[in-house]
Scaffold this motif. Structure first.
Motif, PDB file in Angstrom:
ATOM      1  N   PHE A  88     -22.754  18.377 -54.311  1.00 47.95           N
ATOM      2  CA  PHE A  88     -23.567  17.605 -55.245  1.00 47.95           C
ATOM      3  C   PHE A  88     -23.382  16.136 -54.898  1.00 47.95           C
ATOM      4  O   PHE A  88     -22.254  15.637 -54.829  1.00 47.95           O
ATOM      5  CB  PHE A  88     -23.138  17.854 -56.696  1.00 47.95           C
ATOM      6  CG  PHE A  88     -23.695  16.831 -57.643  1.00 47.95           C
ATOM      7  CD1 PHE A  88     -25.057  16.802 -57.913  1.00 47.95           C
ATOM      8  CD2 PHE A  88     -22.875  15.897 -58.233  1.00 47.95           C
ATOM      9  CE1 PHE A  88     -25.580  15.845 -58.767  1.00 47.95           C
ATOM     10  CE2 PHE A  88     -23.381  14.942 -59.094  1.00 47.95           C
ATOM     11  CZ  PHE A  88     -24.743  14.911 -59.357  1.00 47.95           C
ATOM     12  N   LEU A  89     -24.493  15.429 -54.673  1.00 50.35           N
ATOM     13  CA  LEU A  89     -24.483  13.997 -54.380  1.00 50.35           C
ATOM     14  C   LEU A  89     -25.336  13.299 -55.428  1.00 50.35           C
ATOM     15  O   LEU A  89     -26.552  13.472 -55.455  1.00 50.35           O
ATOM     16  CB  LEU A  89     -25.049  13.740 -52.982  1.00 50.35           C
ATOM     17  CG  LEU A  89     -24.308  14.432 -51.846  1.00 50.35           C
ATOM     18  CD1 LEU A  89     -25.130  14.415 -50.583  1.00 50.35           C
ATOM     19  CD2 LEU A  89     -22.967  13.767 -51.635  1.00 50.35           C
ATOM     20  N   PRO A  90     -24.715  12.503 -56.308  1.00 53.03           N
ATOM     21  CA  PRO A  90     -25.482  11.849 -57.362  1.00 53.03           C
ATOM     22  C   PRO A  90     -26.322  10.686 -56.836  1.00 53.03           C
ATOM     23  O   PRO A  90     -26.037  10.129 -55.766  1.00 53.03           O
ATOM     24  CB  PRO A  90     -24.412  11.353 -58.326  1.00 53.03           C
ATOM     25  CG  PRO A  90     -23.190  11.207 -57.500  1.00 53.03           C
ATOM     26  CD  PRO A  90     -23.286  12.243 -56.411  1.00 53.03           C
ATOM     27  N   HIS A  91     -27.324  10.335 -57.600  1.00 53.37           N
ATOM     28  CA  HIS A  91     -28.163   9.180 -57.331  1.00 53.37           C
ATOM     29  C   HIS A  91     -27.286   7.967 -57.006  1.00 53.37           C
ATOM     30  O   HIS A  91     -26.286   7.731 -57.665  1.00 53.37           O
ATOM     31  CB  HIS A  91     -29.021   8.903 -58.570  1.00 53.37           C
ATOM     32  CG  HIS A  91     -29.683   7.577 -58.588  1.00 53.37           C
ATOM     33  ND1 HIS A  91     -30.840   7.325 -57.910  1.00 53.37           N
ATOM     34  CD2 HIS A  91     -29.333   6.427 -59.191  1.00 53.37           C
ATOM     35  CE1 HIS A  91     -31.186   6.063 -58.092  1.00 53.37           C
ATOM     36  NE2 HIS A  91     -30.282   5.501 -58.878  1.00 53.37           N
ATOM     37  N   GLY A  92     -27.653   7.229 -55.973  1.00 48.05           N
ATOM     38  CA  GLY A  92     -26.910   6.031 -55.595  1.00 48.05           C
ATOM     39  C   GLY A  92     -25.785   6.264 -54.606  1.00 48.05           C
ATOM     40  O   GLY A  92     -25.136   5.313 -54.183  1.00 48.05           O
ATOM     41  N   ILE A 141     -26.967  13.404 -65.520  1.00 50.13           N
ATOM     42  CA  ILE A 141     -25.681  13.798 -64.945  1.00 50.13           C
ATOM     43  C   ILE A 141     -24.573  13.057 -65.679  1.00 50.13           C
ATOM     44  O   ILE A 141     -24.562  11.837 -65.733  1.00 50.13           O
ATOM     45  CB  ILE A 141     -25.622  13.447 -63.438  1.00 50.13           C
ATOM     46  CG1 ILE A 141     -26.842  14.005 -62.694  1.00 50.13           C
ATOM     47  CG2 ILE A 141     -24.322  13.909 -62.824  1.00 50.13           C
ATOM     48  CD1 ILE A 141     -26.981  15.491 -62.757  1.00 50.13           C
ATOM     49  N   SER A 142     -23.622  13.800 -66.236  1.00 54.77           N
ATOM     50  CA  SER A 142     -22.542  13.170 -66.991  1.00 54.77           C
ATOM     51  C   SER A 142     -21.381  12.748 -66.102  1.00 54.77           C
ATOM     52  O   SER A 142     -20.625  11.861 -66.457  1.00 54.77           O
ATOM     53  CB  SER A 142     -22.038  14.120 -68.076  1.00 54.77           C
ATOM     54  OG  SER A 142     -21.549  15.303 -67.496  1.00 54.77           O
ATOM     55  N   ASP A 143     -21.219  13.385 -64.935  1.00 56.23           N
ATOM     56  CA  ASP A 143     -20.120  13.064 -64.025  1.00 56.23           C
ATOM     57  C   ASP A 143     -20.712  12.714 -62.665  1.00 56.23           C
ATOM     58  O   ASP A 143     -20.953  13.592 -61.852  1.00 56.23           O
ATOM     59  CB  ASP A 143     -19.172  14.257 -63.909  1.00 56.23           C
ATOM     60  CG  ASP A 143     -18.002  13.987 -62.971  1.00 56.23           C
ATOM     61  OD1 ASP A 143     -17.887  12.849 -62.468  1.00 56.23           O
ATOM     62  OD2 ASP A 143     -17.218  14.914 -62.737  1.00 56.23           O
ATOM     63  N   PRO A 144     -20.961  11.434 -62.391  1.00 59.63           N
ATOM     64  CA  PRO A 144     -21.625  11.045 -61.151  1.00 59.63           C
ATOM     65  C   PRO A 144     -20.679  10.973 -59.950  1.00 59.63           C
ATOM     66  O   PRO A 144     -20.736  10.063 -59.143  1.00 59.63           O
ATOM     67  CB  PRO A 144     -22.196   9.675 -61.493  1.00 59.63           C
ATOM     68  CG  PRO A 144     -21.213   9.110 -62.454  1.00 59.63           C
ATOM     69  CD  PRO A 144     -20.707  10.293 -63.255  1.00 59.63           C
ATOM     70  N   THR A 145     -19.774  11.945 -59.827  1.00 61.48           N
ATOM     71  CA  THR A 145     -18.838  12.000 -58.715  1.00 61.48           C
ATOM     72  C   THR A 145     -19.273  13.081 -57.739  1.00 61.48           C
ATOM     73  O   THR A 145     -19.497  14.213 -58.148  1.00 61.48           O
ATOM     74  CB  THR A 145     -17.423  12.349 -59.241  1.00 61.48           C
ATOM     75  OG1 THR A 145     -17.071  11.439 -60.266  1.00 61.48           O
ATOM     76  CG2 THR A 145     -16.407  12.318 -58.135  1.00 61.48           C
ATOM     77  N   PRO A 146     -19.386  12.760 -56.450  1.00 61.94           N
ATOM     78  CA  PRO A 146     -19.707  13.810 -55.478  1.00 61.94           C
ATOM     79  C   PRO A 146     -18.609  14.875 -55.463  1.00 61.94           C
ATOM     80  O   PRO A 146     -17.434  14.564 -55.595  1.00 61.94           O
ATOM     81  CB  PRO A 146     -19.746  13.070 -54.136  1.00 61.94           C
ATOM     82  CG  PRO A 146     -19.932  11.640 -54.479  1.00 61.94           C
ATOM     83  CD  PRO A 146     -19.252  11.453 -55.811  1.00 61.94           C
ATOM     84  N   PHE A 147     -18.992  16.133 -55.306  1.00 63.75           N
ATOM     85  CA  PHE A 147     -18.021  17.208 -55.165  1.00 63.75           C
ATOM     86  C   PHE A 147     -18.660  18.383 -54.447  1.00 63.75           C
ATOM     87  O   PHE A 147     -19.874  18.491 -54.350  1.00 63.75           O
ATOM     88  CB  PHE A 147     -17.443  17.644 -56.518  1.00 63.75           C
ATOM     89  CG  PHE A 147     -18.486  17.970 -57.540  1.00 63.75           C
ATOM     90  CD1 PHE A 147     -19.106  19.195 -57.538  1.00 63.75           C
ATOM     91  CD2 PHE A 147     -18.850  17.036 -58.490  1.00 63.75           C
ATOM     92  CE1 PHE A 147     -20.075  19.492 -58.473  1.00 63.75           C
ATOM     93  CE2 PHE A 147     -19.812  17.322 -59.429  1.00 63.75           C
ATOM     94  CZ  PHE A 147     -20.432  18.559 -59.424  1.00 63.75           C
ATOM     95  N   VAL A 148     -17.805  19.263 -53.934  1.00 66.57           N
ATOM     96  CA  VAL A 148     -18.239  20.449 -53.189  1.00 66.57           C
ATOM     97  C   VAL A 148     -17.808  21.687 -53.952  1.00 66.57           C
ATOM     98  O   VAL A 148     -16.714  21.751 -54.497  1.00 66.57           O
ATOM     99  CB  VAL A 148     -17.595  20.473 -51.776  1.00 66.57           C
ATOM    100  CG1 VAL A 148     -17.912  21.767 -51.052  1.00 66.57           C
ATOM    101  CG2 VAL A 148     -18.059  19.287 -50.956  1.00 66.57           C
ATOM    102  N   TYR A 197     -12.747  17.956 -54.831  1.00 70.25           N
ATOM    103  CA  TYR A 197     -13.018  16.526 -54.762  1.00 70.25           C
ATOM    104  C   TYR A 197     -12.555  16.012 -53.409  1.00 70.25           C
ATOM    105  O   TYR A 197     -12.189  16.773 -52.538  1.00 70.25           O
ATOM    106  CB  TYR A 197     -12.339  15.800 -55.920  1.00 70.25           C
ATOM    107  CG  TYR A 197     -12.966  16.088 -57.246  1.00 70.25           C
ATOM    108  CD1 TYR A 197     -14.101  15.394 -57.655  1.00 70.25           C
ATOM    109  CD2 TYR A 197     -12.469  17.073 -58.075  1.00 70.25           C
ATOM    110  CE1 TYR A 197     -14.706  15.668 -58.885  1.00 70.25           C
ATOM    111  CE2 TYR A 197     -13.065  17.353 -59.302  1.00 70.25           C
ATOM    112  CZ  TYR A 197     -14.177  16.648 -59.692  1.00 70.25           C
ATOM    113  OH  TYR A 197     -14.764  16.931 -60.892  1.00 70.25           O
ATOM    114  N   ALA A 198     -12.536  14.755 -53.251  1.00 70.83           N
ATOM    115  CA  ALA A 198     -12.225  14.122 -51.960  1.00 70.83           C
ATOM    116  C   ALA A 198     -10.868  14.560 -51.415  1.00 70.83           C
ATOM    117  O   ALA A 198      -9.959  14.860 -52.168  1.00 70.83           O
ATOM    118  CB  ALA A 198     -12.234  12.612 -52.119  1.00 70.83           C
ATOM    119  N   ASP A 199     -10.803  14.543 -50.076  1.00 68.01           N
ATOM    120  CA  ASP A 199      -9.514  14.852 -49.443  1.00 68.01           C
ATOM    121  C   ASP A 199      -8.740  13.578 -49.205  1.00 68.01           C
ATOM    122  O   ASP A 199      -9.183  12.499 -49.437  1.00 68.01           O
ATOM    123  CB  ASP A 199      -9.707  15.599 -48.134  1.00 68.01           C
ATOM    124  CG  ASP A 199     -10.612  14.871 -47.144  1.00 68.01           C
ATOM    125  OD1 ASP A 199     -11.094  13.775 -47.471  1.00 68.01           O
ATOM    126  OD2 ASP A 199     -10.803  15.428 -46.068  1.00 68.01           O
TER     127      ASP A 199
END
Length: 144
Positions: free
Chosen positions: A58-62, A85-92, A142-144
């Motif tokens: 998921f990649l949020p706007h911006g 989107i309530s959590d605009p953090t990219p994640f897999v 989340y990020a590594d």
């Protein structure tokens, strides 16, 4: 993550192949990318994600990112959408167990591009089910 998934609007569904390092991207809308074959690395200013077959990011706007193909070629399906989107953090997520994974992988882009109106409703239904599935599982990375 998704406050109101009932209000999303699909902008585009596309199937493609990543063959090499791509330039910096800046998203004007939200994006889900399903990796259908191969591996890639999404590199953000502060972190990165590795994606493999069966993962969805998921990649949020911006979002700003570089995309590096670590397996050539690497196949994907991307879904651009508007929504709250309530959590605009990219994640897999790993969604290989998602009940409609095969349909997402094999038919979604063609249904959207070439389908009849009923096929567009089917696309919305599959993506709504995917949002619900992602909302209810805890295998987010989340990020590594």
């Amino acid at each position: 993550m998704f406050e109101n998934i009932e209000s999303f609007k699909i902008e585009n569904i596309h199937a493609g192949i990543s063959k090499e390092v791509l330039s910096v991207h800046f998203l004007k809308s939200n994006l889900l990318v399903l990796r259908t074959a191969g591996s890639v690395r999404f590199v953000f200013p502060e972190h990165s994600f590795d994606m493999h077959t069966g993962d969805i990011i998921f990649l949020p706007h911006g979002s700003r990112y570089d995309l590096i193909s670590t397996d050539s070629p690497s196949h994907y399906v991307s879904i651009r959408f508007e929504g709250i989107i309530s959590d605009p953090t990219p994640f897999v997520y790993s969604i290989a167990d998602f009940p409609e994974f095969t349909e997402l992988k094999n038919n979604l882009a063609d249904m959207w591009k070439f389908g009849e109106p009923a096929d567009h409703y089917r696309c919305y239904s599959i993506i709504y089910n995917l949002f619900t599935y992602m909302k209810n599982i805890d295998n987010r990375t989340y990020a590594d």
